[in-house]
Write an enzyme that holds these catalytic residues in place. Sequence first.
Site, short mmCIF file in Angstrom:
data_model
loop_
_atom_site.label_atom_id
_atom_site.label_comp_id
_atom_site.label_asym_id
_atom_site.label_seq_id
_atom_site.Cartn_x
_atom_site.Cartn_y
_atom_site.Cartn_z
N LYS A 186 -4.97 23.30 -2.38
CA LYS A 186 -4.98 24.34 -1.35
C LYS A 186 -5.09 23.72 0.04
O LYS A 186 -4.36 24.09 0.97
CB LYS A 186 -6.18 25.28 -1.57
CG LYS A 186 -6.28 26.38 -0.53
CD LYS A 186 -7.63 27.06 -0.52
CE LYS A 186 -8.63 26.24 0.28
NZ LYS A 186 -9.80 27.03 0.75
N ASN A 187 -5.99 22.74 0.20
CA ASN A 187 -6.23 22.15 1.52
C ASN A 187 -5.09 21.28 2.00
O ASN A 187 -5.04 20.91 3.17
CB ASN A 187 -7.53 21.36 1.50
CG ASN A 187 -8.75 22.26 1.44
OD1 ASN A 187 -8.67 23.45 1.73
ND2 ASN A 187 -9.88 21.70 1.05
N CYS A 206 -15.26 31.05 5.48
CA CYS A 206 -16.56 30.97 4.82
C CYS A 206 -17.67 30.70 5.83
O CYS A 206 -17.51 29.90 6.75
CB CYS A 206 -16.56 29.86 3.77
SG CYS A 206 -15.70 30.27 2.25
N ARG A 227 -18.68 24.89 12.53
CA ARG A 227 -17.34 24.33 12.49
C ARG A 227 -16.51 24.70 13.72
O ARG A 227 -15.48 25.37 13.64
CB ARG A 227 -16.61 24.77 11.22
CG ARG A 227 -17.32 24.33 9.97
CD ARG A 227 -16.44 24.40 8.76
NE ARG A 227 -16.18 25.75 8.33
CZ ARG A 227 -15.46 26.05 7.25
NH1 ARG A 227 -14.95 25.11 6.51
NH2 ARG A 227 -15.26 27.31 6.91
N ASP A 251 -17.16 19.42 -0.37
CA ASP A 251 -16.63 20.50 -1.20
C ASP A 251 -16.99 20.34 -2.68
O ASP A 251 -16.66 21.22 -3.48
CB ASP A 251 -15.11 20.59 -1.05
CG ASP A 251 -14.70 21.32 0.21
OD1 ASP A 251 -15.58 21.87 0.90
OD2 ASP A 251 -13.49 21.34 0.53
N ARG A 272 -9.87 32.36 -3.90
CA ARG A 272 -9.31 31.75 -2.70
C ARG A 272 -8.90 30.30 -2.95
O ARG A 272 -8.02 29.79 -2.26
CB ARG A 272 -10.32 31.80 -1.54
CG ARG A 272 -10.60 33.19 -0.99
CD ARG A 272 -11.57 33.13 0.18
NE ARG A 272 -11.17 32.09 1.11
CZ ARG A 272 -11.99 31.15 1.57
NH1 ARG A 272 -13.24 31.10 1.18
NH2 ARG A 272 -11.55 30.23 2.42
#
Length: 428
Positions: free
Chosen positions: A22-23, A123, A128, A313, A405
């Site tokens: 995904k990233n 999230c 961030r 993560d 997600r």
Amino acid sequence: MDRIRIGGGRRLHGEIPISGAKNAALPLIAASLLSSGPLTLTNVPNLVDLGSMVELLEVLGVGVTWEKSSVLGVGGVMRLSAPGPVATLAPYDIVRKMRASFFVLGPLLARAHQARVSLPGGCAIGARPVDVHLKGLAAMGAAIELEEGYVVASCPGGLQGAEFEFPMVSVGATENLLMAASLAHGRTVLSNAALEPEIKDLGECLIAMGAKISGLGTTRIVIDGVAELGPATHPVLPDRIETGTYAIAAAIAGGEVDITGTRVDLVASLLMLLKRTGAEIIPTDNGMKIVRDGRRPRSIDARTEPFPGFPTDLQAQYMALMAFGDGLSHIQETIFENRFMHVPELARMGADISIEGDTAIVRGQARLKAAPVMATDLRASSSLILAGLGAEGNTIVNRVYHLDRGFERIEEKLSRCGADIERLRGEG
């Protein structure tokens, strides 16, 4: 609202195929804004976050076709094309869903020389801030203002090459500036760049599109801007967080699991920890085999760091493993200041965890007991499922929309290895 039920106590035996990352896919989708020629992405996972990114790109004028795969572990094909002028407004209603929407800022400035992009959501795991993105673009000549929750940026003559040193390691900012610099006038040098594999994956895609980039995989990336980028086809990198999550699942549940379609080097820091806890790691031609006997894992300290260190993560998932550990472990979170929200939920299952500043102190327990728990964010949701694999009884994880997600068909991948897991549709 869907829930997931996990019956604990079953060992895992079988194969788990890893999906595309995904990233990696999110900035790759944004990169389609840089070219009028089509960009074809393969190995694309079917995830909610990618759907949100596609929605934004379509608003900006990119044509998207997405052939999703029904075969477990086989990615789909996404074709993105923006031959005409692109829109430059990225609205709040879409960007608020996901921080990665901010990736469109650099490409829009590079191609259209202007952009109005909402400040992002996502999230709630820390502040961030996007300041580093903006400082880098300003160094490249962009005029930037904040107006009513939007970043309003322009560079009438186009972005200019510049030397920029990141004041802190930032994956997202490195990716945003890498895309922007590919069409800038002259040479851009990015120093103290992040080293995550997704950045190298993005750079390789840009090179396939015609960009001139050197230094990928190092902290100093040099980009010589070109006048235009063209069509390309690029496979999305395997998901290292999904890889690590299933490796930890095997370490918790025990058994023997082949994790395929991935690479050992993507999760080397985690595998070193798992070996120390007592798991056996066997590299294979297409991934790795995780073997774990029925003994409790040894308690081993961990500290999150930028790649190639232990990834933030995977912190929540590793904490679930340490909750079963034989001894005391310390898990230090150095990346995000608010990423221990899973701790109270693990405590509901009997985990003994206390927080001191940026460190979780985990006193391993011989047994955890199932309980209804609530996912607070994407990675926390997977940690609760992993804890459920080793707990006694039936764990019910609520709010699994977080899970959707970033994890593709997690219940199917685990159940085919013998886990007692199912999705309860529309309940809870």
